[in-house]
Write an enzyme that holds these catalytic residues in place. Sequence first.
Site, PDB file in Angstrom:
ATOM      1  N   CYS A   1      -8.224   3.936   9.877  1.00  0.00           N
ATOM      2  CA  CYS A   1      -7.303   4.493  11.105  1.00  0.00           C
ATOM      3  C   CYS A   1      -7.845   5.119  12.254  1.00  0.00           C
ATOM      4  O   CYS A   1      -9.084   5.524  11.852  1.00  0.00           O
ATOM      5  CB  CYS A   1      -6.138   5.219  10.392  1.00  0.00           C
TER       6      CYS A   1
ATOM      7  N   GLU B   1     -11.207   7.121   3.522  1.00  0.00           N
ATOM      8  CA  GLU B   1     -12.556   7.426   4.322  1.00  0.00           C
ATOM      9  C   GLU B   1     -12.460   9.015   4.159  1.00  0.00           C
ATOM     10  O   GLU B   1     -13.894   9.325   4.128  1.00  0.00           O
ATOM     11  CB  GLU B   1     -12.484   6.873   5.822  1.00  0.00           C
TER      12      GLU B   1
HETATM   13  N1  THU Z   1      -5.175   4.651   4.578  1.00  0.00           N
HETATM   14  C1  THU Z   1      -6.427   4.598   4.271  1.00  0.00           C
HETATM   15  O1  THU Z   1      -6.717   5.348   3.136  1.00  0.00           O
HETATM   16  N2  THU Z   1      -7.450   4.372   5.016  1.00  0.00           N
HETATM   17  C2  THU Z   1      -7.138   3.680   6.061  1.00  0.00           C
HETATM   18  O2  THU Z   1      -8.045   3.302   6.731  1.00  0.00           O
HETATM   19  C3  THU Z   1      -5.911   3.453   6.360  1.00  0.00           C
HETATM   20  C4  THU Z   1      -4.662   3.851   5.713  1.00  0.00           C
HETATM   21  C5  THU Z   1      -4.102   5.074   3.443  1.00  0.00           C
HETATM   22  C6  THU Z   1      -3.445   6.159   4.025  1.00  0.00           C
HETATM   23  C7  THU Z   1      -1.874   5.976   3.143  1.00  0.00           C
HETATM   24  O3  THU Z   1      -2.042   6.465   1.983  1.00  0.00           O
HETATM   25  C8  THU Z   1      -1.681   4.544   3.130  1.00  0.00           C
HETATM   26  O4  THU Z   1      -3.054   3.875   3.426  1.00  0.00           O
HETATM   27  C9  THU Z   1      -0.767   3.621   3.972  1.00  0.00           C
HETATM   28  O5  THU Z   1      -1.131   4.137   5.265  1.00  0.00           O
END
Ligand code: THU
Length: 130
Positions: free
Chosen positions: A85, A54
């Site tokens: 997140c 995001e």
């Molecule tokens: N991650 C995202 O790219 N977006 C989210 O909304 C949740 C988590 C990624 C961060 C990390 O590279 C991986 O997912 C595991 O946490």
Amino acid sequence: MSHALYEAAKAAMANAYAPYSKFPVGAAIRTEDGRIFAGCNIEVASYPEGWCAETTALGHYIMGGGGKIAEIAVIAARMPRVTPCGGCRQRLAEFAEPATRVYLCDDAGIVETVTIADLLPYGFQGEILK
Ligand code: THU
């Protein structure tokens, strides 16, 4: 959801650099005038230095001139209904409206549609800082 938005999120996920978590994520933002900005997560060997799909998409959106956000899509290969997140909820809320739709997707399409307000109730507002 526009099909192009979904396809952009999915294509972005294919670019994910996630050798540590092996959890590729894609996100895409469509502005009202039809531009689409996508992003993937990018990890770093020093784990806290990596960032989310995001956030990459928001960087492209800002560099592309910003504008009113119409809809957002998020997809993760290994989770049927990935949700942004906490940090990304705050970042998305900075540029989207409370009513902006966020599509939580899987390989087949939308699993659930929520809004920014659903994702970040009582989020910190920066108006007073301006
Ligand atoms: N991650 C995202 O790219 N977006 C989210 O909304 C949740 C988590 C990624 C961060 C990390 O590279 C991986 O997912 C595991 O946490």
